[in-house]
Motif scaffolding. Sequence first.
Motif, short mmCIF file in Angstrom:
data_model
loop_
_atom_site.label_atom_id
_atom_site.label_comp_id
_atom_site.label_asym_id
_atom_site.label_seq_id
_atom_site.Cartn_x
_atom_site.Cartn_y
_atom_site.Cartn_z
N TYR A 295 7.83 7.00 6.93
CA TYR A 295 6.55 7.63 6.62
C TYR A 295 5.77 6.79 5.61
CZ TYR A 295 3.13 11.27 5.53
OH TYR A 295 1.98 11.95 5.34
N ARG A 296 6.44 6.22 4.63
CA ARG A 296 5.75 5.39 3.62
C ARG A 296 5.04 4.21 4.29
NH1 ARG A 296 6.91 3.70 -2.25
NH2 ARG A 296 5.09 2.40 -2.61
N LYS A 297 5.65 3.63 5.30
CA LYS A 297 5.02 2.50 6.01
C LYS A 297 3.72 2.92 6.70
CE LYS A 297 9.16 1.25 7.80
NZ LYS A 297 10.13 0.51 8.63
N LYS A 298 3.59 4.20 7.02
CA LYS A 298 2.39 4.68 7.70
C LYS A 298 1.22 4.90 6.74
CE LYS A 298 4.96 6.88 11.40
NZ LYS A 298 5.45 8.11 11.99
N TRP A 299 1.49 5.35 5.51
CA TRP A 299 0.39 5.69 4.62
C TRP A 299 0.13 4.67 3.51
CZ3 TRP A 299 1.26 6.25 -0.54
CH2 TRP A 299 2.54 6.59 -0.95
N ASP A 300 1.07 3.79 3.23
CA ASP A 300 0.91 2.82 2.14
C ASP A 300 0.58 1.45 2.73
OD1 ASP A 300 1.00 1.21 -0.09
OD2 ASP A 300 2.94 1.93 -0.80
N ALA A 301 -0.69 1.06 2.66
CA ALA A 301 -1.15 -0.21 3.23
C ALA A 301 -0.59 -1.43 2.51
CB ALA A 301 -2.68 -0.26 3.22
N LEU A 302 -0.02 -1.25 1.33
CA LEU A 302 0.54 -2.38 0.59
C LEU A 302 1.94 -2.78 1.09
CD1 LEU A 302 -0.54 -1.53 -3.07
CD2 LEU A 302 -1.62 -3.10 -1.44
N ASP B 228 -5.42 5.29 -7.57
CA ASP B 228 -5.63 5.16 -6.13
C ASP B 228 -4.33 5.40 -5.37
OD1 ASP B 228 -7.19 4.41 -3.75
OD2 ASP B 228 -5.92 2.62 -3.74
N PHE B 229 -3.22 4.81 -5.87
CA PHE B 229 -1.92 5.02 -5.24
C PHE B 229 -1.54 6.49 -5.27
CE2 PHE B 229 2.64 5.65 -5.66
CZ PHE B 229 3.07 5.12 -4.45
N LEU B 230 -1.73 7.14 -6.43
CA LEU B 230 -1.37 8.56 -6.54
C LEU B 230 -2.22 9.43 -5.61
CD1 LEU B 230 -0.72 8.89 -10.37
CD2 LEU B 230 0.97 8.90 -8.51
N GLU B 231 -3.49 9.08 -5.42
CA GLU B 231 -4.34 9.82 -4.49
C GLU B 231 -3.84 9.64 -3.06
OE1 GLU B 231 -7.08 12.30 -2.85
OE2 GLU B 231 -6.56 12.10 -4.97
N LYS B 232 -3.45 8.41 -2.68
CA LYS B 232 -2.89 8.18 -1.34
C LYS B 232 -1.58 8.94 -1.16
CE LYS B 232 -5.04 3.71 -0.67
NZ LYS B 232 -4.86 2.25 -0.70
N LEU B 233 -0.75 8.94 -2.19
CA LEU B 233 0.51 9.69 -2.13
C LEU B 233 0.23 11.19 -1.96
CD1 LEU B 233 3.60 9.92 -2.45
CD2 LEU B 233 3.25 9.92 -4.92
N HIS B 234 -0.75 11.70 -2.70
CA HIS B 234 -1.11 13.11 -2.59
C HIS B 234 -1.60 13.45 -1.18
CE1 HIS B 234 -3.88 16.63 -3.45
NE2 HIS B 234 -2.69 17.07 -3.76
N MET B 235 -2.46 12.61 -0.62
CA MET B 235 -2.97 12.85 0.73
C MET B 235 -1.84 12.79 1.76
SD MET B 235 -6.02 13.68 0.23
CE MET B 235 -6.47 13.88 1.93
N ALA B 236 -0.92 11.84 1.59
CA ALA B 236 0.22 11.74 2.51
C ALA B 236 1.09 12.99 2.43
CB ALA B 236 1.04 10.50 2.18
#
Length: 187
Positions: free
Chosen positions: A5-12, A130-138
Motif C-alpha cells: 500500500y505504501r508503494k501506491k500512495w508514497d511517490a518517493l 506534506d508527507f503527513l498529509e499524504k499519510l492521512h489521505m492514504a
Amino acid sequence: MDTEYRKKWDALVIKLEVIERDVVSGSEVLHWVTHFPYPMYSRDYVYVRRYSVDQENNVMVLVSRAVDHPSVPESPEFVRVRSYESQMVIRPHKSFDENGFDYLLTYSDNPQTVFPRYCVSWMVSSGMPDFLEKLHMATLKAKNMEIKVKDYISTKPLEMSSEAKPTAPSSERKSEGSRGPARIEYA
C-alpha cells in the motif's frame, strides 16, 4: 507497515520490499529505496523492524534499525544509509478501530550528506507536513474501504503472508547466507 500500500500512495518510494521475515519474533528485514531531492542521489535503507500491540494498555510500538543483509548488496545507483533507527509509540484516543490517536516518533539517520539550510527549512516547513498529509489521505482511503490493507492489529506474529520468505532453515536459504531468527531479532 503495509509495504504494498505504501508503494501506491508514497511517490518517493522507488523500491520497498520485505526481504526476510522471522515467523517466531515477527521481525522483518526490509529494503527501501527512496528519492532524495535533486541533485542528490537516491538513498537506500536495509533495516529490521518489529512491532508489538499491547491491547491491554491500548498501545502499539514499532522499532526499526539499520542492518546488513547478504541478499541486498550495495548498489552504485544509490547511497546506502547505514546509520538509521526509529521508535514509534501509537496510542489511540479510544481504540485502534476508531478515529484519533497520539504518537511519538523518535527518528535518527545519517543520509551521508550535508543539507544546505534552505533544504532543512523546506523539510521542516513543507516536506514533513506534506508527507503527513499524504499519510492521512492514504489512511482515510483505507478506512473508507477504497483500498484493502493488511490488518496488523489482529495479525499474530506467527502468521505469515506470502510476501516474504520465512527464516526457517533450508539448504536453498543457507546457500544465500540466510540469517536465523536470533540474527534478525530486534529486541
